[in-house]
Design a protein around this motif. Sequence first.
Motif, PDB file in Angstrom:
ATOM      1  N   VAL A  13       0.840  -1.199   0.000  1.00 28.40           N
ATOM      2  CA  VAL A  13       0.000   0.000   0.000  1.00 28.40           C
ATOM      3  C   VAL A  13       0.877   1.252   0.000  1.00 28.40           C
ATOM      4  N   CYS A  14       1.953   1.223   0.802  1.00 28.63           N
ATOM      5  CA  CYS A  14       2.854   2.380   0.883  1.00 28.63           C
ATOM      6  C   CYS A  14       3.531   2.649  -0.458  1.00 28.63           C
ATOM      7  N   LEU A  15       3.963   1.585  -1.110  1.00 29.64           N
ATOM      8  CA  LEU A  15       4.603   1.756  -2.421  1.00 29.64           C
ATOM      9  C   LEU A  15       3.616   2.336  -3.425  1.00 29.64           C
ATOM     10  N   ALA A  16       2.376   1.822  -3.391  1.00 30.08           N
ATOM     11  CA  ALA A  16       1.337   2.342  -4.287  1.00 30.08           C
ATOM     12  C   ALA A  16       1.085   3.816  -3.990  1.00 30.08           C
ATOM     13  N   GLY A  17       1.059   4.169  -2.688  1.00 23.02           N
ATOM     14  CA  GLY A  17       0.861   5.560  -2.280  1.00 23.02           C
ATOM     15  C   GLY A  17       1.972   6.460  -2.807  1.00 23.02           C
ATOM     16  N   GLU A  18       3.226   5.987  -2.676  1.00 25.24           N
ATOM     17  CA  GLU A  18       4.368   6.759  -3.195  1.00 25.24           C
ATOM     18  C   GLU A  18       4.212   6.986  -4.697  1.00 25.24           C
ATOM     19  N   GLY A  19       3.817   5.927  -5.403  1.00 24.45           N
ATOM     20  CA  GLY A  19       3.651   6.023  -6.850  1.00 24.45           C
ATOM     21  C   GLY A  19       2.552   7.005  -7.225  1.00 24.45           C
ATOM     22  N   LEU A  20       1.398   6.911  -6.520  1.00 27.13           N
ATOM     23  CA  LEU A  20       0.274   7.811  -6.789  1.00 27.13           C
ATOM     24  C   LEU A  20       0.653   9.266  -6.520  1.00 27.13           C
ATOM     25  N   ALA A  21       1.406   9.485  -5.422  1.00 26.75           N
ATOM     26  CA  ALA A  21       1.795  10.857  -5.059  1.00 26.75           C
ATOM     27  C   ALA A  21       2.666  11.471  -6.146  1.00 26.75           C
ATOM     28  N   LYS A  22       3.489  10.643  -6.774  1.00 27.16           N
ATOM     29  CA  LYS A  22       4.374  11.134  -7.855  1.00 27.16           C
ATOM     30  C   LYS A  22       3.567  11.597  -9.070  1.00 27.16           C
ATOM     31  N   LEU A  23       2.373  11.015  -9.243  1.00 24.59           N
ATOM     32  CA  LEU A  23       1.550  11.362 -10.404  1.00 24.59           C
ATOM     33  C   LEU A  23       0.885  12.731 -10.265  1.00 24.59           C
ATOM     34  N   LEU A  24       0.783  13.224  -8.995  1.00 20.10           N
ATOM     35  CA  LEU A  24       0.119  14.509  -8.781  1.00 20.10           C
ATOM     36  C   LEU A  24       0.945  15.650  -9.359  1.00 20.10           C
ATOM     37  N   PRO A  25       0.280  16.734  -9.808  1.00 23.73           N
ATOM     38  CA  PRO A  25       1.029  17.855 -10.399  1.00 23.73           C
ATOM     39  C   PRO A  25       1.812  18.671  -9.369  1.00 23.73           C
ATOM     40  N   PHE A  26       1.525  18.501  -8.063  1.00 23.57           N
ATOM     41  CA  PHE A  26       2.269  19.235  -7.028  1.00 23.57           C
ATOM     42  C   PHE A  26       2.855  18.217  -6.048  1.00 23.57           C
TER      43      PHE A  26
END
Lengths: 125, 226
Positions: A13-26
């Motif tokens: 879940v943490c890895l997925a969260g890190e990946g998702l956060a990288k996709l955000l524009p900020f």
Amino acid sequence: MRHLLQMSFLFFVCLAGEGLAKLLPFAFPGSIMSMFLLLLLLLSKIVKEHQIQDICDFLLHHMAFFFLPAGIGIMEKYQLLQGRIIPFLLICLLTTVFTFFTTSLSMKLIFALQKKGNDNERTDC
Amino acid sequence: MKELTANPMFPIALSLCVYEGFRILQRKTKISALNPLLLSIAFIILFLNIFSIPLEDYNSGGAVISMFLAPATASLALSIYREFDLLKKHWVPILVSCFVGSVTSMLSVCVLCRLFGFNEHLTASLIPKSVTTPIAIEVSSQLSGIPSITVAAVVITGILGAVISPVLIKIFKVNDPAAAGVSIGTCSHAVGTSKAVELGEIEGAMSGISIGISGIITVILALILF
């Protein structure tokens, strides 16, 4: 075995969260994103509480300990603040007290307003 | 001896022993000012200086401990899930109070920094000090602050919050656990939340959700205000 399974799931879940956060524009912290992601998984009943509670409760119970290295890292930054260490600490302390005060005051005031509103509604009926 | 202290297991064992020792001390004395996190940081910094162990050696094991911060923060989701009805009921006061707190934090930093004659780079480094480290670094560099000073300010604020929040709850008579949690999370992010978790489940859950909300509010305010 149960604990290892729970831990591996949480790390995924943490890895997925890190990946998702990288996709955000900020810039947004991956750990907070993982928190929202896990909350979503729990609310949608995809993950059941008992499937993660042992590892989560363990980590929550000892959360303060994991901040130890971050705190010790400050010793390196001491030189950056030559002669300003006292005002620096004072600003950190005072603003923390102010922020706590206004936040708690705001919570209390809105709670009081809502309570008054509810009471009025009841008398109206 | 040098080979032993450079082994990553050394800093981990040292941290565990020191922290557990101070935790027992606090439990025995029941004095909240004897915060185990604060005392352990002071003790280990002193220890590393006395035995001239470089910070890099400590960090070889310290990095392993820090890695658990991400899953520990994610675990707050379970606390929030357990208190979700409360969150649904109180979402208006929580949102408004996080906003009020974030504005107070940023503006009071500006005013105090001017009072102490800090230059604009130093001020910009301190503005996001109440939010969690990754957001704070981003906001700081966007306002042309110095990221490493921001990290120091964020960590010190968090530790201060963890140490003084039980006292502030008494002084300001914050009897509602949800109000206490939101206040702790807004003023002292995840480090403060680690204390909120110890105070109770509602405090922990509300503090956890407030880290996220006030973090987002601070990013937006920094874009608008400065």
